[in-house]
Write an enzyme that holds these catalytic residues in place. Structure first.
Site, PDB file in Angstrom:
ATOM      1  N   LYS A 219      -2.924  -2.283  -2.885  1.00 41.32           N
ATOM      2  CA  LYS A 219      -3.939  -1.231  -2.553  1.00 41.32           C
ATOM      3  C   LYS A 219      -3.223   0.304  -2.474  1.00 41.32           C
ATOM      4  CE  LYS A 219      -6.074   0.219   1.839  1.00 41.32           C
ATOM      5  NZ  LYS A 219      -6.825  -0.347   3.761  1.00 41.32           N
TER       6      LYS A 219
ATOM      7  N   GLU B 266       0.975  -1.032  -0.407  1.00 44.94           N
ATOM      8  CA  GLU B 266       0.386   0.269   0.332  1.00 44.94           C
ATOM      9  C   GLU B 266       1.140   1.638  -0.329  1.00 44.94           C
ATOM     10  OE1 GLU B 266      -3.654   1.721   2.924  1.00 44.94           O
ATOM     11  OE2 GLU B 266      -3.111   0.581   3.261  1.00 44.94           O
TER      12      GLU B 266
END
Length: 334
Positions: free
Chosen positions: A219, A177
């Protein structure tokens, strides 16, 4: 876990019309959320709140997995069933946040790097035993005057890649992420350029550390103007910019991309995801890994009556999951 199992888990995480619920707020962050609605920040209240979310009836219709916090993966339902077991028995893949948060990056004022690699191998082995099958590490990229620097982007990409290698060694699918923050007055073009540079650096680092992309999930943050920018973008503009950025940086072999809501309103997060999937013709599924955009309505309702509103709050969690599940198919009607 074999290469095939990593790939299978990653594919299950982005199954058609399903996404991830992020309930991995640290104790300090959940304290702020609870304070905002007047709930006392006790371990029992945190446990009860996570139980509310995870035991929502038919949640697995639209939710494939949930990211837990260290405290949560060790907790159980009020009937004594460990959360990870309850999830696995109900078709939801347990995940775990493993980073130790952001710290100032030495030599780079205004920039941060995520820490937590020390001792990570042993922690991952323990989390696997506790039932986790994927993990999450969040890097933060700030946009401001003369930032981000190439140094900050590279430092964070390198840490994400090292984390990913350790995950795969321990049988966990890494969710990488790299969040480009919405804070600031930058326009959508600036966000595009920073996101593109960040993702290029990330996939370069993953390649160098021999990461199996088939067993990895991205992500991502959406390409949006800063929240203080005078010129906000339309739903379509965000969708088109985000897809163009992903297509130019993300290898087609990746099993899927899930988006963070990153401070967007509940409806904006859903509308943007829906618009991207309506554009279609994408090399990977685009889904969601929302925290606040999945929980805020339920938390507000539950706070008014912790026992009486339990089921009512669960029904709002289900409705948010359904809306985002439909958006992941480009079928949300708003």
């Amino acid at each position: 876990m074999s290469i095939e199992q990593l790939a299978e888990t990653a594919q299950a995480m982005v199954a058609a019309g399903k996404g991830i619920i992020a309930i991995d707020e640290s104790t300090a962050t959940i304290a702020k959320r609870f304070a905002g609605v007047g709930i006392e920040n006790t371990e029992e209240n945190r446990r009860a709140y996570r139980e509310l979310l995870l035991t929502t009836p038919r949640l697995s219709d639209y939710i494939s997995g949930a990211i837990l916090y260290d405290e949560t993966i060790r907790q159980s339902t009020r009937d004594g069933v460990p959360f990870a077991k309850y999830m696995a028995d109900n078709g939801i893949i347990p995940g775990i946040k493993v980073d130790k948060g952001t710290h100032p990056l030495a030599g780079c004022p205004g920039e941060v790097v995520t820490e937590g690699l020390d001792g990570l191998r042993d922690r991952l082995k323990e989390y696997y035993k506790l039932g986790a099958r994927f993990a999450k590490w969040r890097a933060v990229i700030n946009i401001g005057e003369d930032i981000p620097s190439g140094t900050a982007i590279e430092a964070n990409a390198h840490a994400l890649a090292r984390y990913a290698a350790l995950c795969q060694e321990c049988g966990l699918v890494p969710m990488v992420e790299p969040e480009v923050l919405m804070d600031g007055d930058h326009d959508i073009q600036t966000c595009y350029e920073v996101t593109e540079a960040t993702l290029r650096s990330l996939f370069g680092a993953l390649y160098e550390q021999n990461i199996l992309l088939e067993g990895t999930i991205l992500k991502a943050s959406m390409v949006v103007p800063g929240k203080d920018c005078e010129e906000q973008a339309s739903i379509e503009e965000v969708a088109e910019s985000t897809i163009m950025c992903l297509k130019s940086t993300v290898p087609a072999i990746l099993p899927g991309v899930v988006f963070l809501s990153g401070g967007q309103s509940d409806d904006d997060a859903t509308a943007h995801l829906d618009a991207m999937n309506r554009i279609g013709n994408l090399p990977w599924p685009l889904s969601f890994s929302y925290g606040r955009a999945m929980q805020s309505a339920a938390l507000a309702l539950w706070s008014k009556d912790l026992k009486g509103n339990f089921a009512k709050a669960q029904s709002t969690v289900y409705e948010r999951a359904k809306a985002n599940g439909l958006a992941a198919l480009g079928k949300w009607e708003g």
